[in-house]
Write an enzyme that holds these catalytic residues in place. Structure first.
Site, PDB file in Angstrom:
ATOM      1  CB  THR A 102       2.926   8.383  -0.527  1.00 17.44           C
ATOM      2  OG1 THR A 102       3.743   7.906   0.553  1.00 17.44           O
ATOM      3  CG2 THR A 102       3.377   9.768  -0.946  1.00 17.44           C
ATOM      4  NE  ARG A 149      -3.106  -0.569   3.315  1.00 13.55           N
ATOM      5  CZ  ARG A 149      -4.082  -0.512   4.219  1.00 13.55           C
ATOM      6  NH1 ARG A 149      -5.342  -0.485   3.811  1.00 13.55           N
ATOM      7  NH2 ARG A 149      -3.823  -0.503   5.500  1.00 13.55           N
ATOM      8  CG  ASP A 150       3.563   4.416   1.394  1.00 13.86           C
ATOM      9  OD1 ASP A 150       3.291   5.126   0.405  1.00 13.86           O
ATOM     10  OD2 ASP A 150       4.088   4.872   2.429  1.00 13.86           O
ATOM     11  CB  VAL A 151       4.956   0.448  -4.062  1.00 18.13           C
ATOM     12  CG1 VAL A 151       6.164   0.279  -4.968  1.00 18.13           C
ATOM     13  CG2 VAL A 151       4.533  -0.892  -3.474  1.00 18.13           C
ATOM     14  CG  HIS A 168       8.752   3.098   1.388  1.00 17.83           C
ATOM     15  ND1 HIS A 168       7.379   3.186   1.472  1.00 17.83           N
ATOM     16  CD2 HIS A 168       9.227   3.888   2.386  1.00 17.83           C
ATOM     17  CE1 HIS A 168       7.053   3.982   2.476  1.00 17.83           C
ATOM     18  NE2 HIS A 168       8.153   4.415   3.045  1.00 17.83           N
TER      19      HIS A 168
END
Length: 202
Positions: A114, A67-69, A73
């Protein structure tokens, strides 16, 4: 998976707050590389994307969605033999297919991750996302790797999320004229607003 930082310990402190201890990871974030180097070539972007996709495939197979690639990261380092090592960081807001239904429903209407790397279903506050949501996020990362910019931009978060939900992403190949058509096609399919048109697995 070697591309996921292992958790070595967990517990709680005297004040009741929780902690985890993870293995220290070395390397440079993709965001720092893009800031330093600018847009990457198609083959460079494809190599990094393949490594991240392999990590995501394992994650999704275990029932989780990151859910936040995003570039911050994605950590890159060279092995002693000179090969590229890619690590995917920060699973702090991942979704699990094993979560109780009431926990998932409590997330309805909230946007996790994001905003500029959110899929349309994340942007609309849908708590029942699957692997294809991460594939959309990876599509944004790939787009940024080859063009040097994100596909969706707006003056504020609300306008940005509205654009992601309602508008098709531009074709990277129209921005980069000499781009490999195969890379352009992979990015375009990953960024499809229609979830059923995206790749079904990383």
């Amino acid at each position: 998976h070697p591309g996921i930082v292992p958790v070595l310990d967990e517990g709680s402190l005297p004040d009741g707050s929780f902690y985890i201890v993870i293995k220290r990871a070395h390397g440079e974030g993709l965001n720092a590389l893009l800031r330093r180097h600018g847009a990457l070539t198609g083959p460079q972007a494809a190599l990094i994307a393949q490594r991240v996709a392999d990590i995501l495939h394992r994650v999704h197979g275990q029932g989780y969605v990151h859910r936040d690639v995003k570039p911050e990261h994605i950590l890159m380092d060279q092995t002693k033999s000179g090969h590229l090592r890619v690590t995917l960081l920060d699973f702090g807001i991942c979704a699990s297919r094993y979560a109780a239904k009431n926990e998932r429903e409590d997330e309805r209407g909230r946007v996790f991750g994001t905003p500029s790397y959110s899929s349309p279903e994340q942007a609309s506050g849908n708590p029942y996302v699957d692997a294809r949501s991460d594939i959309f996020g990876m599509g944004i990362v790939m787009f940024e790797m080859v063009t040097g910019r994100q596909p969706f931009r707006a003056a504020n978060v609300t306008s940005l999320l509205r654009r992601i939900i309602r508008e098709d992403a531009p074709r990277a190949g129209l921005i980069i004229g000499n781009m490999d058509r195969r890379v352009d096609a992979v990015i375009a399919r990953s960024l499809s607003r229609d979830i059923n048109m995206r790749f079904s697995s990383a």
